[in-house]
Write an enzyme that holds these catalytic residues in place. Structure first.
Site, short mmCIF file in Angstrom:
data_model
loop_
_atom_site.label_atom_id
_atom_site.label_comp_id
_atom_site.label_asym_id
_atom_site.label_seq_id
_atom_site.Cartn_x
_atom_site.Cartn_y
_atom_site.Cartn_z
N HIS A 131 0.87 -1.18 0.00
CA HIS A 131 0.00 0.00 0.00
C HIS A 131 0.91 1.23 0.00
CE1 HIS A 131 -2.41 3.18 1.75
NE2 HIS A 131 -1.78 3.09 2.89
N TYR B 6 -5.82 9.19 2.20
CA TYR B 6 -5.84 9.73 3.56
C TYR B 6 -4.58 10.56 3.77
CZ TYR B 6 -2.73 5.80 4.88
OH TYR B 6 -1.69 4.90 4.97
N ASP C 20 -28.04 -20.65 17.54
CA ASP C 20 -29.32 -21.32 17.77
C ASP C 20 -29.40 -22.50 16.81
OD1 ASP C 20 -29.71 -19.81 15.47
OD2 ASP C 20 -31.77 -19.26 15.99
#
Length: 815
Positions: free
Chosen positions: A223, A257, A547
């Site tokens: 990256h 960013y 469940d």
């Protein structure tokens, strides 16, 4: 002192875990790393340290919040461990702006302080922004910058003060296996004995796990991260010790960013093509780089990032990129971490694919898991054994991890399913479903019909009878069709065939099978042959792990309807050592049609010589019989709240079973119906979906499932925790007042302006002409209370309703 623990990896995760373990009294801890401390050469060493806490996952947000809280308390002589500068995400498109409203809803739901801002308010917080390039932003004041290396050092030193040992520059060569249990690690300095070994080796972790026969669905990806030259408006703003004061900034529309480095900016970029890393050549490839986790910067890949950066932050036009690298991080197929204990090598634990953002939270959960037996937060999304077998294939791992990289900053719809490697698992009815124009969702590798275009004619037909088909906006109409409303309504009025083949099925058999299930589940399943029982599996704290539907085929054999691979893992770990119980996954060798609706008996009775009347074949019973010449097992259960059966047979008979029922259904106008209708109908009946409506953080009484608990029977896992337990919250049904209101899940529920809970799941009820949602609300909430649900910034009033909004007397099921 507790067990002897060796943690492999002294990055942010390993050091956090050492700190958490020793804090809990487990002080015989040895932290081993192949590199120097604390710049070990892994991802921690170069991590930019951005911590944004808000995530669509409640669990991941909880991990991030704890990380912020913990790191904010740490000290390091070189400067701050955590700099709470705040986090700002900006939108340059209407789609992103709408998504930031959704994110603001998550923040409210998870209790994270945050707010939406207009362009001018964003500019006040981050003066470098071009006000005209954005529509608004999402600001979280508690977000900030973690100095990952300082955090690792500070936590490691706390662990050492409690007795932990640090061993840098010590490579772990192998794990010692002593008859299915960990005995220690073999290192470049010799063998270190251990009762527990934790693999926290970052992107090297998959190699270590592979040595003990464990496949980690993890791919290291490169990256891009770059640093600019001096940026004029930043000069004099920060110091070397406190190198940032502006909020960390995300421009996700451009996959970017930003964070300050004194008077420069760091820029991270996800917009390039995925760059998977070959670990077998990594050390050679990075021989001239500062560390193995830093690959050479590929300038051509960064060119679009620079153009978009200058567009958003015009002050960068007077600067340039001065340095950069392609840093390595771990990616998984679904973006979640990999946590848990090896099923075949007890004592070998994994804490992998964890970013700095979630590091301390993950470490706390794993420490609780090791010391106390269960984490205090639900971790099923991160469970090591959440993946089906196909998801451990090299091709699947490579393709889906690459897709995960591409989608890091994408706007992902709740019903947007992966596109890679579809069609891996199909039921015997698949070719007929294609003929009927099925639109497929994917789950567990299975192709699951969401609706059938063949039923489009029902929309007009039912609309003429007064059934409402409200319009949806572009977002909520994605991966949805009004045909699903028609299918649900038709099930209530006539009869429909549902493909239930993807329902996970196990066979549990042997002399000890009944006792085994009694110990693992909450209800009394040791009933006569032919009984069917709905029950729960709990953890030691009384939280709902799953469940199940348990059908007794004969004295020593049960068919269990479960929720997925984690159930198989849990059951396997608790099998008696004497071999009296055998557990098999029979899902792939069998198939199932759910045949439900008022005309179900009229359709199927002529095909069967056995009496299918309610008296002869009552609810929650099973019958092994024949439909025509096809051997079937029929379970008188109904997840949609209508008369009918789950009809099981071997997969080889599946196509014939579908055709038989389809031909018999012509006189009854039978249709095939999909998952969306199925979900709407189960919500009308007040039925829960595990992993969505309830998890291990919830107790039966809170989820409205205490009817499935028999405290009068013998001991079972979690029983002690249920004694004298009072609800801390309650899962309620709410019905929207506006017929056009829609919810998709995870929206905050408000009383006035105060958030009091969140939506778990929702579905449109064709019976009521309204959307029904389940929501976790305060324990003292009552039927008739008015609440407000915030869906992407739009507020809709709703009323707390009784749990079963359609046929609470169960008359439709028991005819």
């Amino acid at each position: 002192m507790g067990p002897k623990v060796v943690i492999v990896g002294a990055g942010i995760v390993g050091t956090s875990l050492a700190d958490e373990l020793t804090e809990r009294g487990c002080t015989d801890v040895t932290l081993v790393d192949r590199g120097p401390l604390f710049v070990t050469g892994g991802s921690t060493s170069h991590a930019p340290g951005l911590v944004f806490t808000t995530n669509q996952s409640k669990t991941m947000s909880a991990f991030a919040r704890y990380t912020v809280e913990k790191l904010s308390t740490l000290e390091h002589p070189d400067g701050r461990v955590f700099n709470r500068v705040g986090g700002l995400e900006v939108a340059s498109t209407t789609e992103r702006w709408a998504d930031l409203h959704r994110k603001a809803g998550w923040a409210q739901a998870w209790g994270i302080p945050a707010r939406l801002l207009g362009p001018a308010e964003c500019l006040e917080l981050h003066p470098l922004l071009d006000r005209h390039a954005i529509l608004g932003g999402f600001y979280t004041p508690t977000d900030g910058l973690a100095s990952a290396v300082r955090a690792a050092a500070a936590q490691a030193q706390r662990a050492v003060a409690r007795g932990a040992i640090l061993l840098p520059e010590t490579e772990v060569l192998d794990v010692v296996d002593r008859g299915g249990r960990v005995g220690g690690v073999r290192t470049s300095r010799g063998v270190i004995a251990a009762d527990i070994v934790v693999c926290a080796a970052g992107f090297w972790g998959a190699q270590l796990a592979n040595r003990v026969g464990l496949v980690l669905p993890l791919v290291p990806m490169a990256h891009q991260y770059a640093r600019t030259g001096q940026v004029a408006p930043l000069v004099g703003r920060n110091t070397e010790r406190d190198d940032a004061s502006l909020p960390i900034l995300r421009h996700q529309d451009a996959d970017l960013y930003f964070r300050e480095h004194v008077d420069r900016l760091g820029i991270g970029y996800y917009g390039h093509q995925p760059m998977p890393v070959d670990l077998s050549t990594l050390l050679a490839d990075t021989a001239d780089e500062p560390m193995p986790s830093m690959l050479p910067f590929t300038e051509q890949d960064f060119e679009p990032a620079w153009r978009e950066s200058v567009r958003l932050l015009p002050a960068l036009g007077d600067s340039k990129v001065e340095e950069g690298f392609n840093g390595i991080f771990s990616f998984t197929p679904d973006g979640f971490a990999l946590l848990g204990e090896h099923a075949q090598l007890r004592g070998f634990w994994v804490a992998e694919a964890v970013w700095v953002t979630h590091s301390a939270g993950v470490a706390k959960a794993v420490a609780e898991w090791i010391v106390d037996g269960t984490p205090s937060v639900d971790v099923h999304e991160c469970d090591l054994y959440r993946f089906e077998k196909f998801a451990r294939s090299p091709r699947f791992i490579d393709q889906t991890c690459a897709q995960a990289f591409v989608e890091v900053y994408d706007i992902i719809h709740p019903y947007q399913y992966r596109s890679a490697l579809r069609g891996l698992r199909t039921s015997p009815f698949h070719h007929r479903q294609l003929e009927l124009g099925a639109y497929f969702y994917e789950g567990g590798g299975w192709e699951r019909p969401a609706w059938f275009e063949a039923n489009a004619g029902l929309v007009g037909r039912l609309a003429a009878q007064g059934v409402a088909f409200p319009e949806r906006d572009a977002w909520t109409a994605r991966y949805w069709s009004p045909v699903a409303i028609a299918e649900a309504r038709w099930t209530r009025e006539q009869v429909a065939l549902y493909d239930m083949t993807p329902l996970t099925r196990y066979e549990i058999s042997g002399a000890g099978a009944a006792d085994f299930l009694q110990r693992l589940t909450t209800n009394d399943v040791d009933k006569g042959v032919g009984s069917v029982t709905y029950t729960l599996m709990l953890d030691q704290t009384g939280g709902i792990r799953s469940d199940l539907t348990v059908a007794r085929l004969d004295e020593t054999r049960f068919q269990v309807g479960a929720n997925g691979p984690q159930d198989f893992d849990w059951l396997t770990r608790h099998l008696p050592a004497n071999g009296s119980v055998t557990l098999r996954d029979i899902t792939g060798g069998s198939c199932c049609i759910g045949l439900w609706g008022p005309a179900a008996r009229d359709l199927v009775q002529p095909l069967c010589r056995d009496n299918l009347s309610h008296t002869a074949f009552p609810y929650f019973r099973l019958l092994r019989t024949y439909l025509d010449a096809i051997p079937v097992t029929m379970l008188r259960v109904s997840y949609v709240g209508e008369l009918g059966w789950e009809i099981y047979t071997e997969a080889s008979y599946g196509a014939a079973l579908w055709d038989l029922l389809w031909a018999a259904g012509r006189d009854h106008e039978a249709i095939a119906a999909g998952r969306i209708a199925f979900n709407s109908l189960r919500m009308e009946k007040g039925y829960r979906a595990w992993g969505i409506d309830m998890t291990a953080e919830d107790r039966p009484i809170e989820a409205g499932l205490d009817f499935a608990v028999r405290m009068s029977k013998g001991d079972f896992i979690g029983k002690a925790a249920l004694r004298d337990a009072t609800p801390r919250k309650i899962l309620q049904s709410v019905v929207f007042d506006d017929p056009t209101a829609v919810a998709l899940g995870k929206e905050p529920v408000l009383a006035g302006d105060a958030c009091i809970g969140f939506v778990t799941s929702a579905g449109y009820s064709p019976t009521l002409g309204r959307t029904i949602a389940y929501a976790w609300l305060p324990a003292d909430s009552s039927i008739g209370d008015t609440v407000t649900v915030d869906h992407r910034g739009q507020r809709h009033t709703a009323t707390v309703h009784r749990q079963t909004v359609v046929d609470p007397e169960l008359a439709r099921i028991r005819r």
